[in-house]
Design a protein around this motif. Structure first.
Motif, PDB file in Angstrom:
ATOM      1  N   ILE A   1      12.960 -15.833   4.795  1.00 27.44           N
ATOM      2  CA  ILE A   1      12.206 -14.752   3.865  1.00 27.44           C
ATOM      3  C   ILE A   1      12.358 -14.785   2.832  1.00 27.44           C
ATOM      4  O   ILE A   1      14.288 -14.656   3.392  1.00 27.44           O
ATOM      5  N   THR A   2      11.698 -15.299   1.780  1.00 25.77           N
ATOM      6  CA  THR A   2      12.355 -15.610   0.217  1.00 25.77           C
ATOM      7  C   THR A   2      12.128 -14.470  -0.411  1.00 25.77           C
ATOM      8  O   THR A   2      11.467 -12.996   0.619  1.00 25.77           O
ATOM      9  N   PRO A   3      12.564 -14.283  -1.353  1.00 26.54           N
ATOM     10  CA  PRO A   3      12.518 -12.673  -2.329  1.00 26.54           C
ATOM     11  C   PRO A   3      11.036 -12.686  -3.027  1.00 26.54           C
ATOM     12  O   PRO A   3      10.857 -11.586  -2.729  1.00 26.54           O
ATOM     13  N   GLN A   4      10.942 -13.756  -2.654  1.00 24.49           N
ATOM     14  CA  GLN A   4       8.995 -13.900  -3.602  1.00 24.49           C
ATOM     15  C   GLN A   4       8.237 -12.964  -2.429  1.00 24.49           C
ATOM     16  O   GLN A   4       6.805 -12.567  -2.327  1.00 24.49           O
ATOM     17  N   MET A   5       8.351 -13.538  -0.862  1.00 23.50           N
ATOM     18  CA  MET A   5       7.992 -12.700   0.097  1.00 23.50           C
ATOM     19  C   MET A   5       7.966 -11.938  -0.542  1.00 23.50           C
ATOM     20  O   MET A   5       7.147 -10.476   0.538  1.00 23.50           O
ATOM     21  N   ILE A   6       8.841 -11.000  -0.196  1.00 16.18           N
ATOM     22  CA  ILE A   6       9.135  -9.844   0.321  1.00 16.18           C
ATOM     23  C   ILE A   6       8.515  -8.689  -0.953  1.00 16.18           C
ATOM     24  O   ILE A   6       8.113  -7.925  -1.045  1.00 16.18           O
ATOM     25  N   GLN A   7       8.790  -8.992  -2.805  1.00 18.18           N
ATOM     26  CA  GLN A   7       8.162  -8.580  -3.379  1.00 18.18           C
ATOM     27  C   GLN A   7       6.489  -8.320  -3.351  1.00 18.18           C
ATOM     28  O   GLN A   7       6.257  -7.506  -3.736  1.00 18.18           O
ATOM     29  N   LEU A   8       6.017  -9.569  -2.578  1.00 25.42           N
ATOM     30  CA  LEU A   8       4.486  -9.560  -2.157  1.00 25.42           C
ATOM     31  C   LEU A   8       4.540  -8.679  -1.215  1.00 25.42           C
ATOM     32  O   LEU A   8       2.959  -7.582  -1.570  1.00 25.42           O
ATOM     33  N   ALA A   9       5.308  -8.183  -0.828  1.00 26.18           N
ATOM     34  CA  ALA A   9       4.487  -7.222   0.644  1.00 26.18           C
ATOM     35  C   ALA A   9       5.007  -5.907  -0.115  1.00 26.18           C
ATOM     36  O   ALA A   9       3.822  -4.920   0.080  1.00 26.18           O
ATOM     37  N   VAL A  10       6.018  -5.359  -0.928  1.00 29.06           N
ATOM     38  CA  VAL A  10       5.876  -4.343  -1.048  1.00 29.06           C
ATOM     39  C   VAL A  10       4.933  -4.678  -1.988  1.00 29.06           C
ATOM     40  O   VAL A  10       3.885  -3.110  -2.323  1.00 29.06           O
ATOM     41  N   ALA A  11       4.024  -5.338  -3.175  1.00 27.90           N
ATOM     42  CA  ALA A  11       3.341  -4.824  -4.556  1.00 27.90           C
ATOM     43  C   ALA A  11       2.160  -4.865  -3.699  1.00 27.90           C
ATOM     44  O   ALA A  11       1.374  -4.173  -3.620  1.00 27.90           O
ATOM     45  N   VAL A  12       2.172  -5.251  -1.965  1.00 25.01           N
ATOM     46  CA  VAL A  12       0.685  -5.402  -1.291  1.00 25.01           C
ATOM     47  C   VAL A  12       1.040  -3.935  -0.603  1.00 25.01           C
ATOM     48  O   VAL A  12      -0.579  -2.969  -0.858  1.00 25.01           O
ATOM     49  N   LEU A  13       2.071  -3.199  -0.037  1.00 27.78           N
ATOM     50  CA  LEU A  13       2.290  -1.990   0.316  1.00 27.78           C
ATOM     51  C   LEU A  13       2.506  -0.695  -1.010  1.00 27.78           C
ATOM     52  O   LEU A  13       0.986  -0.018  -0.814  1.00 27.78           O
ATOM     53  N   LEU A  14       2.126  -1.147  -2.574  1.00 30.58           N
ATOM     54  CA  LEU A  14       1.629  -0.539  -3.016  1.00 30.58           C
ATOM     55  C   LEU A  14       1.105  -0.244  -3.889  1.00 30.58           C
ATOM     56  O   LEU A  14       0.360   1.037  -3.772  1.00 30.58           O
ATOM     57  N   VAL A  15      -0.082  -1.391  -3.910  1.00 28.02           N
ATOM     58  CA  VAL A  15      -1.904  -1.124  -3.923  1.00 28.02           C
ATOM     59  C   VAL A  15      -1.988  -0.032  -3.176  1.00 28.02           C
ATOM     60  O   VAL A  15      -3.169   0.140  -3.185  1.00 28.02           O
ATOM     61  N   ARG A  16      -1.806  -1.119  -1.336  1.00 29.69           N
ATOM     62  CA  ARG A  16      -2.644  -0.032  -0.735  1.00 29.69           C
ATOM     63  C   ARG A  16      -2.185   1.575  -1.154  1.00 29.69           C
ATOM     64  O   ARG A  16      -3.056   2.419  -1.193  1.00 29.69           O
ATOM     65  N   LEU A  17      -1.411   2.119  -1.682  1.00 30.41           N
ATOM     66  CA  LEU A  17      -1.302   2.995  -1.187  1.00 30.41           C
ATOM     67  C   LEU A  17      -1.794   4.237  -2.356  1.00 30.41           C
ATOM     68  O   LEU A  17      -2.377   5.216  -2.566  1.00 30.41           O
ATOM     69  N   VAL A  18      -1.410   3.584  -3.805  1.00 30.97           N
ATOM     70  CA  VAL A  18      -2.086   3.762  -4.505  1.00 30.97           C
ATOM     71  C   VAL A  18      -4.060   3.944  -5.210  1.00 30.97           C
ATOM     72  O   VAL A  18      -4.745   4.781  -4.970  1.00 30.97           O
ATOM     73  N   VAL A  19      -4.603   2.754  -3.760  1.00 33.10           N
ATOM     74  CA  VAL A  19      -5.683   3.111  -3.471  1.00 33.10           C
ATOM     75  C   VAL A  19      -6.436   4.395  -2.521  1.00 33.10           C
ATOM     76  O   VAL A  19      -6.811   4.849  -3.115  1.00 33.10           O
ATOM     77  N   TRP A  20      -5.074   4.176  -1.530  1.00 34.75           N
ATOM     78  CA  TRP A  20      -5.255   5.659  -1.328  1.00 34.75           C
ATOM     79  C   TRP A  20      -5.104   6.820  -1.193  1.00 34.75           C
ATOM     80  O   TRP A  20      -5.793   8.383  -0.834  1.00 34.75           O
ATOM     81  N   ALA A  21      -4.211   6.556  -2.659  1.00 38.03           N
ATOM     82  CA  ALA A  21      -3.849   7.942  -3.772  1.00 38.03           C
ATOM     83  C   ALA A  21      -5.454   8.750  -4.089  1.00 38.03           C
ATOM     84  O   ALA A  21      -5.920   9.667  -4.121  1.00 38.03           O
ATOM     85  N   PHE A  22      -5.926   7.231  -4.960  1.00 38.82           N
ATOM     86  CA  PHE A  22      -7.653   7.717  -5.602  1.00 38.82           C
ATOM     87  C   PHE A  22      -8.386   7.674  -4.252  1.00 38.82           C
ATOM     88  O   PHE A  22      -9.268   9.347  -4.258  1.00 38.82           O
ATOM     89  N   TYR A  23      -8.674   7.725  -3.141  1.00 42.11           N
ATOM     90  CA  TYR A  23      -9.429   8.208  -2.168  1.00 42.11           C
ATOM     91  C   TYR A  23      -9.582   9.544  -1.671  1.00 42.11           C
ATOM     92  O   TYR A  23     -10.016  10.329  -2.113  1.00 42.11           O
ATOM     93  N   ALA A  24      -7.670  10.224  -1.687  1.00 39.06           N
ATOM     94  CA  ALA A  24      -7.470  11.009  -0.905  1.00 39.06           C
ATOM     95  C   ALA A  24      -7.937  12.190  -2.096  1.00 39.06           C
ATOM     96  O   ALA A  24      -8.424  13.039  -1.743  1.00 39.06           O
ATOM     97  N   ASN A  25      -7.829  11.542  -3.391  1.00 34.23           N
ATOM     98  CA  ASN A  25      -8.103  12.992  -4.519  1.00 34.23           C
ATOM     99  C   ASN A  25     -10.208  12.647  -5.030  1.00 34.23           C
ATOM    100  O   ASN A  25     -10.503  14.564  -4.818  1.00 34.23           O
ATOM    101  N   THR A  26     -10.595  11.736  -4.491  1.00 30.54           N
ATOM    102  CA  THR A  26     -12.180  12.225  -4.531  1.00 30.54           C
ATOM    103  C   THR A  26     -12.612  13.038  -3.280  1.00 30.54           C
ATOM    104  O   THR A  26     -13.397  14.087  -3.067  1.00 30.54           O
ATOM    105  N   ILE A  27     -11.531  12.861  -1.923  1.00 30.82           N
ATOM    106  CA  ILE A  27     -11.967  13.958  -0.750  1.00 30.82           C
ATOM    107  C   ILE A  27     -11.589  15.070  -1.368  1.00 30.82           C
ATOM    108  O   ILE A  27     -12.285  16.039  -1.128  1.00 30.82           O
TER     109      ILE A  27
END
Length: 154
Positions: free
Chosen positions: A8-34
């Motif tokens: 596992i390279t540092p870039q793979m870890i950074q990508l996984a963290v970035a995907v998780l953060l994007v998911r959390l932000v999208v869910w936050a906007f969704y939660a705000n709509t609800i």
């Protein structure tokens, strides 16, 4: 599926963290709509408080909570539309919300990669459709509030 942790390279870890953060932000906007939709519903018609909308952000717990949101939002909107005498579909958004919840559940179960991929795609599609539906119901309630306030001033 075996993961080779040594390669596992540092870039793979950074990508996984970035995907998780994007998911959390999208869910936050969704939660705000609800949350904003629930704020427009009279307290006696709500089956969940607006603050409970934020629970969709919590990973793993949201697998369960999506089912609750689909059910409670539909019932809350049904109650509100009935009180306001707004003609709208029966159980507004329930079917779409449940499809999203079931497909999201299926995409989080370790099945064959093909099935997980298909359910993830379906989950994404139903997530977008459900989010748009809830936002449209919110806009309908906002417009109804404007109409009522205009009627009272006339």
């Amino acid at each position: 599926m075996n993961i080779d942790y040594e390669n596992i390279t540092p870039q793979m870890i950074q990508l996984a963290v970035a995907v998780l953060l994007v998911r959390l932000v999208v869910w936050a906007f969704y939660a705000n709509t609800i949350r904003k939709t629930l704020l427009l519903i009279a307290p006696e018609n709500r089956l969940m408080t607006p603050r409970m909308a934020w629970l969709v952000i919590i990973p793993i717990f949201n697998i369960y909570w999506n089912f609750e949101v689909a059910s409670r939002m539909a019932d809350s909107l049904t109650n509100e539309f009935y009180d306001r005498k707004i003609a709208e579909e029966e159980n507004p958004g329930r079917a779409t919300g449940r499809w999203y919840a079931w497909l999201f559940l299926a995409s989080n179960i370790p099945l064959s990669p093909f099935i997980v991929f298909l359910s993830a795609l379906g989950s994404l599609a139903y997530f977008i459709v459900y989010w748009v539906k809830i936002n449209n119901f919110r806009n309908l309630l906002v417009e109804h509030n404007k109409f009522r306030s205009q009627q009272q001033t006339d």
